[in-house]
Design a protein around this motif. Structure first.
Motif, PDB file in Angstrom:
ATOM      1  N   TYR A 352       0.820  -1.205   0.000  1.00 49.69           N
ATOM      2  CA  TYR A 352       0.000   0.000   0.000  1.00 49.69           C
ATOM      3  C   TYR A 352       0.859   1.263   0.000  1.00 49.69           C
ATOM      4  CZ  TYR A 352      -4.228  -2.731   1.014  1.00 49.69           C
ATOM      5  OH  TYR A 352      -5.292  -3.602   0.954  1.00 49.69           O
ATOM      6  N   GLN A 353       2.089   1.161   0.483  1.00 43.98           N
ATOM      7  CA  GLN A 353       2.947   2.346   0.537  1.00 43.98           C
ATOM      8  C   GLN A 353       3.156   2.928  -0.855  1.00 43.98           C
ATOM      9  OE1 GLN A 353       6.638   1.668   2.577  1.00 43.98           O
ATOM     10  NE2 GLN A 353       7.204   3.838   2.600  1.00 43.98           N
ATOM     11  N   GLU A 354       3.373   2.076  -1.844  1.00 50.31           N
ATOM     12  CA  GLU A 354       3.566   2.552  -3.219  1.00 50.31           C
ATOM     13  C   GLU A 354       2.295   3.230  -3.731  1.00 50.31           C
ATOM     14  OE1 GLU A 354       3.255   2.650  -7.455  1.00 50.31           O
ATOM     15  OE2 GLU A 354       2.159   1.186  -6.236  1.00 50.31           O
ATOM     16  N   LYS A 355       1.132   2.640  -3.435  1.00 52.13           N
ATOM     17  CA  LYS A 355      -0.137   3.219  -3.876  1.00 52.13           C
ATOM     18  C   LYS A 355      -0.363   4.600  -3.262  1.00 52.13           C
ATOM     19  CE  LYS A 355      -3.048  -0.836  -4.918  1.00 52.13           C
ATOM     20  NZ  LYS A 355      -1.991  -1.826  -5.049  1.00 52.13           N
ATOM     21  N   LEU A 356      -0.095   4.718  -1.966  1.00 51.25           N
ATOM     22  CA  LEU A 356      -0.320   5.987  -1.284  1.00 51.25           C
ATOM     23  C   LEU A 356       0.678   7.050  -1.730  1.00 51.25           C
ATOM     24  CD1 LEU A 356      -1.154   4.646   2.286  1.00 51.25           C
ATOM     25  CD2 LEU A 356      -2.742   5.576   0.598  1.00 51.25           C
ATOM     26  N   ASN A 357       1.917   6.647  -1.969  1.00 50.93           N
ATOM     27  CA  ASN A 357       2.902   7.597  -2.508  1.00 50.93           C
ATOM     28  C   ASN A 357       2.462   8.135  -3.855  1.00 50.93           C
ATOM     29  OD1 ASN A 357       5.233   8.381  -1.038  1.00 50.93           O
ATOM     30  ND2 ASN A 357       5.932   6.250  -1.011  1.00 50.93           N
ATOM     31  N   ARG A 358       1.924   7.241  -4.677  1.00 52.37           N
ATOM     32  CA  ARG A 358       1.481   7.646  -6.012  1.00 52.37           C
ATOM     33  C   ARG A 358       0.278   8.594  -5.924  1.00 52.37           C
ATOM     34  NH1 ARG A 358      -1.302   3.806  -9.529  1.00 52.37           N
ATOM     35  NH2 ARG A 358      -0.525   2.217  -8.109  1.00 52.37           N
ATOM     36  N   LEU A 359      -0.615   8.326  -4.988  1.00 53.45           N
ATOM     37  CA  LEU A 359      -1.843   9.114  -4.887  1.00 53.45           C
ATOM     38  C   LEU A 359      -1.643  10.431  -4.132  1.00 53.45           C
ATOM     39  CD1 LEU A 359      -4.946   9.228  -5.347  1.00 53.45           C
ATOM     40  CD2 LEU A 359      -5.212   7.957  -3.206  1.00 53.45           C
ATOM     41  N   PHE A 360      -0.948  10.385  -3.009  1.00 55.41           N
ATOM     42  CA  PHE A 360      -0.800  11.562  -2.149  1.00 55.41           C
ATOM     43  C   PHE A 360       0.524  12.296  -2.347  1.00 55.41           C
ATOM     44  CE2 PHE A 360      -4.169   9.331   0.004  1.00 55.41           C
ATOM     45  CZ  PHE A 360      -4.894  10.282   0.706  1.00 55.41           C
ATOM     46  N   GLY A 361       1.505  11.613  -2.951  1.00 59.56           N
ATOM     47  CA  GLY A 361       2.821  12.216  -3.092  1.00 59.56           C
ATOM     48  C   GLY A 361       3.680  12.089  -1.865  1.00 59.56           C
ATOM     49  N   ASN A 362       3.206  11.354  -0.859  1.00 52.78           N
ATOM     50  CA  ASN A 362       3.987  11.131   0.356  1.00 52.78           C
ATOM     51  C   ASN A 362       3.393   9.952   1.106  1.00 52.78           C
ATOM     52  OD1 ASN A 362       2.300  12.238   2.959  1.00 52.78           O
ATOM     53  ND2 ASN A 362       1.770  13.367   1.088  1.00 52.78           N
ATOM     54  N   CYS A 363       4.231   9.284   1.890  1.00 53.98           N
ATOM     55  CA  CYS A 363       3.759   8.185   2.736  1.00 53.98           C
ATOM     56  C   CYS A 363       4.913   7.774   3.632  1.00 53.98           C
ATOM     57  CB  CYS A 363       3.292   6.995   1.895  1.00 53.98           C
ATOM     58  SG  CYS A 363       2.633   5.631   2.873  1.00 53.98           S
ATOM     59  N   LYS A 364       4.636   7.585   4.912  1.00 52.99           N
ATOM     60  CA  LYS A 364       5.696   7.136   5.807  1.00 52.99           C
ATOM     61  C   LYS A 364       5.207   5.961   6.650  1.00 52.99           C
ATOM     62  CE  LYS A 364       4.815  10.360   9.661  1.00 52.99           C
ATOM     63  NZ  LYS A 364       5.423  11.391  10.532  1.00 52.99           N
ATOM     64  N   VAL A 365       6.127   5.103   6.994  1.00 51.14           N
ATOM     65  CA  VAL A 365       5.849   3.957   7.860  1.00 51.14           C
ATOM     66  C   VAL A 365       5.950   4.419   9.307  1.00 51.14           C
ATOM     67  CG1 VAL A 365       6.599   1.655   8.561  1.00 51.14           C
ATOM     68  CG2 VAL A 365       6.751   2.345   6.154  1.00 51.14           C
ATOM     69  N   ILE A 366       4.897   4.169  10.073  1.00 43.55           N
ATOM     70  CA  ILE A 366       4.959   4.549  11.491  1.00 43.55           C
ATOM     71  C   ILE A 366       4.968   3.317  12.404  1.00 43.55           C
ATOM     72  CG2 ILE A 366       3.954   6.828  11.155  1.00 43.55           C
ATOM     73  CD1 ILE A 366       1.306   5.786  12.125  1.00 43.55           C
ATOM     74  N   GLY A 367       4.853   2.138  11.818  1.00 41.59           N
ATOM     75  CA  GLY A 367       4.960   0.913  12.609  1.00 41.59           C
ATOM     76  C   GLY A 367       4.902  -0.296  11.702  1.00 41.59           C
ATOM     77  N   ASN A 368       5.620  -1.349  12.043  1.00 44.79           N
ATOM     78  CA  ASN A 368       5.500  -2.583  11.273  1.00 44.79           C
ATOM     79  C   ASN A 368       5.959  -3.769  12.101  1.00 44.79           C
ATOM     80  OD1 ASN A 368       8.409  -2.937  10.885  1.00 44.79           O
ATOM     81  ND2 ASN A 368       8.240  -1.250   9.406  1.00 44.79           N
ATOM     82  N   ASN A 369       5.492  -4.937  11.683  1.00 44.97           N
ATOM     83  CA  ASN A 369       6.007  -6.196  12.212  1.00 44.97           C
ATOM     84  C   ASN A 369       6.141  -7.154  11.031  1.00 44.97           C
ATOM     85  OD1 ASN A 369       3.391  -7.125  11.702  1.00 44.97           O
ATOM     86  ND2 ASN A 369       2.792  -7.193  13.861  1.00 44.97           N
ATOM     87  N   LYS A 370       6.255  -8.433  11.277  1.00 45.32           N
ATOM     88  CA  LYS A 370       6.477  -9.370  10.181  1.00 45.32           C
ATOM     89  C   LYS A 370       5.284  -9.453   9.229  1.00 45.32           C
ATOM     90  CE  LYS A 370       9.770 -12.349  12.622  1.00 45.32           C
ATOM     91  NZ  LYS A 370      10.044 -13.716  13.127  1.00 45.32           N
ATOM     92  N   LYS A 371       4.086  -9.132   9.712  1.00 45.95           N
ATOM     93  CA  LYS A 371       2.879  -9.302   8.905  1.00 45.95           C
ATOM     94  C   LYS A 371       2.262  -7.989   8.442  1.00 45.95           C
ATOM     95  CE  LYS A 371      -1.514 -11.858   8.860  1.00 45.95           C
ATOM     96  NZ  LYS A 371      -1.203 -12.563   7.617  1.00 45.95           N
ATOM     97  N   PHE A 372       2.289  -6.957   9.288  1.00 45.89           N
ATOM     98  CA  PHE A 372       1.547  -5.731   9.010  1.00 45.89           C
ATOM     99  C   PHE A 372       2.449  -4.499   8.958  1.00 45.89           C
ATOM    100  CE2 PHE A 372      -1.530  -8.481  11.264  1.00 45.89           C
ATOM    101  CZ  PHE A 372      -2.513  -8.556  10.287  1.00 45.89           C
TER     102      PHE A 372
END
Length: 381
Positions: A352-372
């Motif tokens: 989804y990060q690529e999709k949001l970057n394309r749509l909004f022009g920005n996107c940052k990860v604020i949390g992740n684990n092995k699945k989400f």
């Protein structure tokens, strides 16, 4: 998507909703719809009041109307807002009488004055059991014909029919679809739904209707997302998009005591569960809340929200597809104010990060684990 179907000898133009989706391989009917229509035409063509459950895009309703004409009344029961909108659209598209089709949501009691029940077997076995429990309250000897993919009609499915209705029989498989035949017995059986359970690490108890996602426990995505919810005392306008049982919005109400929350889902049972959970656990916050059954954020006022929270689905009915997530992202951008935030959780492999970057022009990860992955994007333009 538009497709031409031949159902019961009638050529129908059927649209799969939402209309804007781009996956052209998906059609608005399947082999189970065809099998059901052929069977009704051959064995129950005189039925004038037909109760139709779970008609995905109106194929059953449209075909039954095309065959039966204006004398036939269809009662269309569905949990899905999108499915009922599709049915209305397809009836109009095929110039079929609308006045003799009525609509009920999934929490309504069924009318007793019907002479046939048609069921598209849902994937959710608990939801099917809930519907069969409602059918058990009807007068005896009403024929019930259900259809679905042969591989998804299990021994447990037939046991559910026999528990609530008469002992079922089944058809041979045709095009990998199968029919189930049963009838009402006028012996009401109590449903176990809704179900309730304590929400871990809180004093809350969550109530969940039969067709709510992760009905029996807190899903692992929501559990992880709850660690990354915003907080503060600003009176922000927040939307819990695809709210399910409302647990994300409920926890946001705790963390943002002056926020106004709008809970949105296309499932009637989800919206009812979310409202019950605010009423039962944070009754004083109810005046800060709205609850809407809707197709994502369609018809919301542009620039009206400060924050949209979302755990988007990656399927529609039984089809794996990302078009609903994309619709959510596009509409969130329209509804957010300048500087407003869309915060989502998604499976890492969905990118989804690529999709949001394309749509909004920005996107940052604020949390992740092995699945989400939890992502944040800001509407800048």
């Amino acid at each position: 998507m538009t497709t031409d179907a031949l159902l019961g000898g009638h050529a129908l133009t059927l649209h799969r909703f939402p209309l804007e989706q781009k996956n052209r391989s998906l059609q608005a009917w399947d082999a189970a719809d065809e099998y059901l229509i052929d069977y009704v035409q051959e064995h129950h063509n005189q039925a004038l009041r037909i109760l139709v459950l779970n008609d995905s895009f109106g194929a059953l309703t449209c075909a039954l109307k095309a065959i039966g004409g204006n004398q036939r009344h269809i009662i269309n029961v569905n949990d899905s807002f999108v499915s009922q909108q599709a049915c209305k659209y397809n009836l109009e598209e095929n110039q079929l009488e609308q006045n003799t089709v009525s609509y009920l949501d999934s929490l309504s009691e069924y009318p007793h004055d019907v002479d046939l029940v048609i069921i598209k077997v849902p994937k959710n076995a608990g939801f099917l059991a809930y519907q069969l429990a409602l059918l058990s309250r009807l007068p005896s000897s009403i024929k019930v014909v259900a259809g679905g993919k042969a591989k998804e009609i299990h021994t447990s499915t037939l046991k559910s029919f026999s528990h609530f209705l008469s002992e079922p029989t089944t058809s041979l498989a045709v095009k990998k679809a199968r029919l189930i035949f049963s009838e009402t017995t006028a012996k009401p059986v109590i449903s176990k739904f809704p179900v309730s359970w304590p929400l871990e690490k809180t004093d809350f108890t969550l109530t969940n209707h039969a067709n709510v996602f992760s009905r029996d426990s807190l899903d692992i995505g929501a559990r992880f997302f709850m660690n990354y919810l915003p907080q503060g005392k600003k009176p922000l306008k927040v939307i819990d998009l695809g709210c399910g049982n409302g647990v994300i919005g409920l926890m946001t109400l705790c963390k943002m005591p002056h926020a106004e929350l709008t809970f949105v889902d296309e499932s009637a049972m989800a919206v009812a569960s979310a409202k019950a959970n605010v009423l039962d656990n944070l009754p004083d916050a109810l005046e800060r809340c709205r609850f809407m059954q809707n197709d994502c954020l369609s018809d919301f006022t542009p620039g009206s929200a400060d924050l949209v929270l979302c755990n988007p689905p990656f399927h529609q009915a039984q089809a794996i597809t990302d078009h609903i997530a994309w619709q959510m992202f596009v509409q969130a951008k329209q509804v957010l104010k300048k500087g407003g935030e869309l915060r989502i959780i998604g499976n890492r492999h969905l990118d989804y990060q690529e999709k949001l970057n394309r749509l909004f022009g920005n996107c940052k990860v604020i949390g992740n684990n092995k699945k989400f992955t939890v992502l944040s994007t800001i509407r800048r333009g």
